[in-house]
Design an enzyme around this catalytic site. Structure first.
Site, PDB file in Angstrom:
ATOM      1  N   SER A  27       0.826  -1.214   0.000  1.00 42.29           N
ATOM      2  CA  SER A  27       0.000   0.000   0.000  1.00 42.29           C
ATOM      3  C   SER A  27       0.858   1.261   0.000  1.00 42.29           C
ATOM      4  CB  SER A  27      -0.966   0.011   1.179  1.00 42.29           C
ATOM      5  OG  SER A  27      -0.256   0.036   2.404  1.00 42.29           O
ATOM      6  N   GLU A  56      10.160   2.354   3.017  1.00 40.38           N
ATOM      7  CA  GLU A  56      11.506   2.922   3.033  1.00 40.38           C
ATOM      8  C   GLU A  56      12.496   1.945   3.679  1.00 40.38           C
ATOM      9  OE1 GLU A  56       8.690   6.514   3.531  1.00 40.38           O
ATOM     10  OE2 GLU A  56       8.744   4.421   4.159  1.00 40.38           O
ATOM     11  N   CYS A  89      11.294   6.098  10.091  1.00 42.17           N
ATOM     12  CA  CYS A  89      12.103   6.017   8.870  1.00 42.17           C
ATOM     13  C   CYS A  89      13.127   7.150   8.812  1.00 42.17           C
ATOM     14  CB  CYS A  89      11.212   6.067   7.640  1.00 42.17           C
ATOM     15  SG  CYS A  89      10.315   4.526   7.368  1.00 42.17           S
TER      16      CYS A  89
END
Length: 128
Positions: A27, A56, A89
């Site tokens: 997604s 990521e 991230c």
């Protein structure tokens, strides 16, 4: 490597799909270009326990597996278009290599910033 080229790479792997009873992938898709000009892609993995894996992170894991750690540019997309990286991230990118604070990150369809701007008070792992 341009952000348009990176977005084209994300579009090749993007697309939500069920991978198990309570797990989905794709997604969110991400692509990054490394210091050596290589492109790495990844997709998110969402599971019901909340222990998912960001797109990521998946792209970075592919880069690390290939023996690299410096990220020049990174972008992630969802069904709504370009999205900025989450805080986890951002911190992860900064800790993979010291120079990644200069990584260019596309945070919207018309805005690119350096990681340093998104993470001004990042953890200093070199502090004594």
């Amino acid at each position: 490597m341009t952000f348009s080229e990176l977005i084209a790479c994300t579009e090749k792997v993007f697309g939500s799909r069920k991978i198990a009873n309570n797990a989905w992938a794709g997604s969110v898709a991400a692509a990054l270009s490394s210091e050596n000009g290589n492109i790495y892609t990844g997709v998110c993995i969402d599971v019901c326990s909340g222990m998912g894996f960001c797109a990521e992170h998946a792209a970075i894991a592919a880069m690390i597996t290939a023996g690299e750690s410096k990220i020049e540019k990174i972008v992630a997309i969802s069904k709504d278009g370009v999205i900025p990286p989450c805080g986890r991230c951002r911190e992860f990118i900064s800790q993979i290599h010291e120079s990644n604070t200069n990584t260019e990150i596309m945070i919207s369809s018309d805005k690119v910033v350096k990681l340093d701007e998104l993470l001004p008070f990042r953890l200093d792992c070199n502090a004594e």
